[in-house]
Design a protein around this motif. Structure first.
Motif, PDB file in Angstrom:
ATOM      1  N   TYR A  60     -45.879 -14.037-108.085  1.00  0.00           N
ATOM      2  CA  TYR A  60     -46.769 -14.158-109.235  1.00  0.00           C
ATOM      3  C   TYR A  60     -48.219 -14.111-108.794  1.00  0.00           C
ATOM      4  CZ  TYR A  60     -42.707 -15.455-111.960  1.00  0.00           C
ATOM      5  OH  TYR A  60     -41.500 -15.438-112.578  1.00  0.00           O
ATOM      6  N   SER A  61     -48.456 -14.450-107.525  1.00  0.00           N
ATOM      7  CA  SER A  61     -49.823 -14.397-107.029  1.00  0.00           C
ATOM      8  C   SER A  61     -49.799 -14.397-105.515  1.00  0.00           C
ATOM      9  CB  SER A  61     -50.632 -15.584-107.553  1.00  0.00           C
ATOM     10  OG  SER A  61     -50.719 -16.603-106.591  1.00  0.00           O
ATOM     11  N   LEU A  62     -50.967 -14.193-104.927  1.00  0.00           N
ATOM     12  CA  LEU A  62     -51.052 -14.174-103.472  1.00  0.00           C
ATOM     13  C   LEU A  62     -51.503 -15.520-102.906  1.00  0.00           C
ATOM     14  CD1 LEU A  62     -52.478 -10.597-102.867  1.00  0.00           C
ATOM     15  CD2 LEU A  62     -50.116 -11.376-102.800  1.00  0.00           C
ATOM     16  N   SER A  63     -51.511 -16.540-103.759  1.00  0.00           N
ATOM     17  CA  SER A  63     -51.652 -17.909-103.257  1.00  0.00           C
ATOM     18  C   SER A  63     -50.267 -18.505-103.389  1.00  0.00           C
ATOM     19  CB  SER A  63     -52.632 -18.715-104.097  1.00  0.00           C
ATOM     20  OG  SER A  63     -53.920 -18.243-103.889  1.00  0.00           O
ATOM     21  N   TYR A  65     -46.683 -20.247-103.706  1.00  0.00           N
ATOM     22  CA  TYR A  65     -46.094 -21.541-104.014  1.00  0.00           C
ATOM     23  C   TYR A  65     -44.636 -21.548-103.604  1.00  0.00           C
ATOM     24  CZ  TYR A  65     -50.206 -22.827-106.561  1.00  0.00           C
ATOM     25  OH  TYR A  65     -51.491 -23.146-106.882  1.00  0.00           O
ATOM     26  N   GLU A  69     -43.141 -15.797-102.127  1.00  0.00           N
ATOM     27  CA  GLU A  69     -44.531 -15.379-102.307  1.00  0.00           C
ATOM     28  C   GLU A  69     -45.253 -15.326-100.968  1.00  0.00           C
ATOM     29  OE1 GLU A  69     -45.688 -16.624-106.842  1.00  0.00           O
ATOM     30  OE2 GLU A  69     -46.049 -18.093-105.288  1.00  0.00           O
ATOM     31  N   GLU A  94     -49.340  -8.913-120.118  1.00  0.00           N
ATOM     32  CA  GLU A  94     -50.417  -9.866-119.870  1.00  0.00           C
ATOM     33  C   GLU A  94     -50.089 -10.726-118.657  1.00  0.00           C
ATOM     34  OE1 GLU A  94     -51.315 -12.337-123.205  1.00  0.00           O
ATOM     35  OE2 GLU A  94     -53.331 -12.747-122.468  1.00  0.00           O
ATOM     36  N   ARG A  95     -48.851 -11.183-118.629  1.00  0.00           N
ATOM     37  CA  ARG A  95     -48.392 -12.039-117.544  1.00  0.00           C
ATOM     38  C   ARG A  95     -48.415 -11.288-116.213  1.00  0.00           C
ATOM     39  NH1 ARG A  95     -44.520 -16.425-116.707  1.00  0.00           N
ATOM     40  NH2 ARG A  95     -45.289 -17.050-114.678  1.00  0.00           N
ATOM     41  N   PHE A  98     -51.766 -10.309-114.171  1.00  0.00           N
ATOM     42  CA  PHE A  98     -52.493 -11.308-113.374  1.00  0.00           C
ATOM     43  C   PHE A  98     -52.462 -10.931-111.895  1.00  0.00           C
ATOM     44  CE2 PHE A  98     -53.136 -15.050-110.881  1.00  0.00           C
ATOM     45  CZ  PHE A  98     -54.138 -15.721-111.546  1.00  0.00           C
ATOM     46  N   GLU A 102     -55.440  -9.592-109.297  1.00  0.00           N
ATOM     47  CA  GLU A 102     -55.674 -10.249-108.006  1.00  0.00           C
ATOM     48  C   GLU A 102     -55.650  -9.219-106.880  1.00  0.00           C
ATOM     49  OE1 GLU A 102     -52.939 -13.281-106.715  1.00  0.00           O
ATOM     50  OE2 GLU A 102     -54.491 -14.262-105.538  1.00  0.00           O
ATOM     51  N   LYS A 198     -60.545 -16.112-100.958  1.00  0.00           N
ATOM     52  CA  LYS A 198     -59.534 -17.147-100.738  1.00  0.00           C
ATOM     53  C   LYS A 198     -60.162 -18.420-100.172  1.00  0.00           C
ATOM     54  CE  LYS A 198     -55.981 -15.258-102.393  1.00  0.00           C
ATOM     55  NZ  LYS A 198     -55.501 -15.851-103.651  1.00  0.00           N
ATOM     56  N   GLU A 201     -61.324 -20.402-102.967  1.00  0.00           N
ATOM     57  CA  GLU A 201     -60.193 -21.024-103.653  1.00  0.00           C
ATOM     58  C   GLU A 201     -59.560 -22.122-102.810  1.00  0.00           C
ATOM     59  OE1 GLU A 201     -58.799 -17.023-106.106  1.00  0.00           O
ATOM     60  OE2 GLU A 201     -57.538 -17.830-104.529  1.00  0.00           O
TER      61      GLU A 201
ATOM     62  N   ILE B  23     -58.451 -27.936-107.253  1.00  0.00           N
ATOM     63  CA  ILE B  23     -58.549 -26.487-107.431  1.00  0.00           C
ATOM     64  C   ILE B  23     -57.173 -25.822-107.372  1.00  0.00           C
ATOM     65  CG2 ILE B  23     -58.989 -26.046-104.968  1.00  0.00           C
ATOM     66  CD1 ILE B  23     -60.943 -23.826-105.990  1.00  0.00           C
ATOM     67  N   HIS B  24     -56.242 -26.396-106.598  1.00  0.00           N
ATOM     68  CA  HIS B  24     -54.929 -25.768-106.467  1.00  0.00           C
ATOM     69  C   HIS B  24     -54.132 -25.878-107.764  1.00  0.00           C
ATOM     70  CE1 HIS B  24     -55.798 -25.232-102.278  1.00  0.00           C
ATOM     71  NE2 HIS B  24     -56.076 -26.522-102.160  1.00  0.00           N
ATOM     72  N   ARG B  27     -55.740 -23.581-110.309  1.00  0.00           N
ATOM     73  CA  ARG B  27     -55.421 -22.188-110.037  1.00  0.00           C
ATOM     74  C   ARG B  27     -54.012 -21.845-110.496  1.00  0.00           C
ATOM     75  NH1 ARG B  27     -56.453 -17.426-107.055  1.00  0.00           N
ATOM     76  NH2 ARG B  27     -54.396 -16.522-107.173  1.00  0.00           N
ATOM     77  N   ARG B  28     -53.067 -22.745-110.195  1.00  0.00           N
ATOM     78  CA  ARG B  28     -51.692 -22.461-110.585  1.00  0.00           C
ATOM     79  C   ARG B  28     -51.561 -22.408-112.101  1.00  0.00           C
ATOM     80  NH1 ARG B  28     -47.968 -19.320-108.595  1.00  0.00           N
ATOM     81  NH2 ARG B  28     -45.859 -20.087-108.732  1.00  0.00           N
ATOM     82  N   GLU B  31     -52.848 -19.188-113.273  1.00  0.00           N
ATOM     83  CA  GLU B  31     -51.871 -18.125-113.020  1.00  0.00           C
ATOM     84  C   GLU B  31     -50.784 -18.108-114.087  1.00  0.00           C
ATOM     85  OE1 GLU B  31     -52.204 -18.471-108.195  1.00  0.00           O
ATOM     86  OE2 GLU B  31     -50.298 -18.900-109.153  1.00  0.00           O
ATOM     87  N   LYS B  57     -49.317 -17.848-124.687  1.00  0.00           N
ATOM     88  CA  LYS B  57     -49.348 -16.389-124.739  1.00  0.00           C
ATOM     89  C   LYS B  57     -48.046 -15.906-125.370  1.00  0.00           C
ATOM     90  CE  LYS B  57     -52.602 -15.893-120.944  1.00  0.00           C
ATOM     91  NZ  LYS B  57     -53.751 -15.341-121.675  1.00  0.00           N
ATOM     92  N   TYR B  59     -45.014 -16.053-123.985  1.00  0.00           N
ATOM     93  CA  TYR B  59     -43.822 -16.513-123.293  1.00  0.00           C
ATOM     94  C   TYR B  59     -43.701 -18.032-123.340  1.00  0.00           C
ATOM     95  CZ  TYR B  59     -47.596 -16.276-119.829  1.00  0.00           C
ATOM     96  OH  TYR B  59     -48.803 -16.364-119.190  1.00  0.00           O
TER      97      TYR B  59
END
Ligand SMILES: Nc1nc2c(ncn2[C@@H]2O[C@H](COP(=O)(O)OP(=O)(O)O)[C@@H](O)[C@H]2O)c(=O)[nH]1
Ligand SMILES: [Mg+2]
Lengths: 234, 75
Positions: A60-63, A65, A69, A94-95, A98, A102, A198, A201, B23-24, B27-28, B31, B57, B59
């Motif tokens: 879902y992202s490059l940070s 979890y 990923e 839309e989802r 994201f 990124e 990053k 962030e 911030i984490h 951020r999540r 996302e 949104k 979903y």
């Protein structure tokens, strides 16, 4: 390997379907999360050229979890000149966009494939591809990953077009300029754009990599900049 | 008036105005689609009242209550 192509996208976007059809492999395609846990690579010949295609785990992202990923992030960072095909589920634009944003923000130059064209057609959904290309500054395909022809034509495009991404979002430039103007004592470290973003962030991986142990001090500088939180979190 | 998202009634609509936390977490949540100004509502709550089904949104997401306590909404 000059022609290394990585498939990147959210879980269930159709990466493995694309991979199988493009490479005609016999890999199992599943419809639940996390079927591709580690990356799979396949060497194929296209138009007499040898290329390697990698099917990366859903992200879902490059940070990261999750383990999946992290695999995807690490793969992209350790294969600097690989070309990226970002496959997204057209039913969930839309989802999915994201991650696309990124990738563009971080300078990865993806080619975007909006998948599930058959379902979109059935649901009478039309996507303005030309406009999306203009807004994002990347090449956009509308595909049905179950269709071999669609997959091959995307691969062909990616192989024969270098530097296709013309994206430079103003806000990314603003953030990078702002970063450079801060007095963080990092100037001699020559951070890449990815690392700068990053870093802001507070990405643990980047902080670790640079052995930044006085982050507390740096955080104070960032906090004292009124805009800091706003820029990074919005 | 603002309140925690976790305090909304089921099916009551709220608009995100503030997100708390480090911030984490921010951020999540970002996302996952928790952008300021976005409309959200609770669709259902688990029997032990520790996780919530949220519509945001186009979903739905299942999230723990302690996370949603960081999201402030306006009705
Ligand atoms: N209708 C339709 N379904 C697709 C398409 N591409 C993939 N799928 C289905 O979507 C599900 C997830 O695909 P998969 O390739 O495993 O996604 P991955 O998680 O990104 O690797 C599978 O059930 C596929 O059969 C498509 O173009 N149209
Ligand atoms: Mg897969």
């Amino acid at each position: 390997m000059d022609n290394l192509i990585a498939l990147v996208g959210n879980p269930n976007a159709g990466k493995s379907t694309f991979f199988n059809n493009a490479c005609m492999a016999e890999e199992h395609v599943g419809n639940w999360h996390g079927v591709t846990i580690d990356s799979k690579e396949k060497l194929i010949k296209l138009d007499g050229k040898q290329i390697a295609v990698a099917d990366l785990p859903g992200a879902y992202s490059l940070s990261p979890y999750s383990y999946e990923e992290a695999v995807t992030r690490d793969y992209l960072l350790s294969h600097k000149n690989c070309k990226i095909i970002n496959i997204i589920d057209g039913n969930n634009l839309e989802r999915n966009l994201f991650l696309t944003l990124e990738l563009i923000e971080l300078g990865f130059n993806p080619v975007l494939c909006i998948n599930m064209a058959n379902e979109l057609k059935k649901n009478h959904v039309q996507i303005d591809i030309k406009n999306l290309e203009k807004m994002l500054g990347v090449k956009v395909f509308l595909i049905n990953a179950q269709n071999k022809k669609d997959c091959k034509s995307v691969l062909n495009f990616v192989i024969y077009n270098n530097d296709i991404c013309k994206s430079n979002f103003d806000y990314v430039k603003d953030i990078l300029n702002w970063f450079d103007s801060l007095n963080l004592g990092l100037n001699d470290r020559k951070l890449t754009e990815y690392q700068k973003i990053k870093f802001l962030e507070q990405d643990e991986y980047v902080l670790d990599e640079f052995k930044i142990d006085n982050y507390e001090n740096i955080a104070k500088v960032l906090e004292s900049e009124q805009t800091a939180n706003f820029v990074i979190t919005q | 008036m603002s309140q925690k998202l976790s305090n909304l009634k089921i099916n009551q609509q709220g608009k995100i105005i503030f997100i708390n936390g480090d911030i984490h977490l921010k951020r999540r949540l970002l996302e996952l689609g928790f952008v300021l100004g976005e409309n959200v509502k609770i669709l259902s709550i688990s029997p032990l009242k520790n996780s919530y089904l949220i519509a945001i949104k186009s979903y739905t997401l299942a999230l723990r209550k302690d996370i949603l306590e960081n999201v402030f909404v306006e009705i």
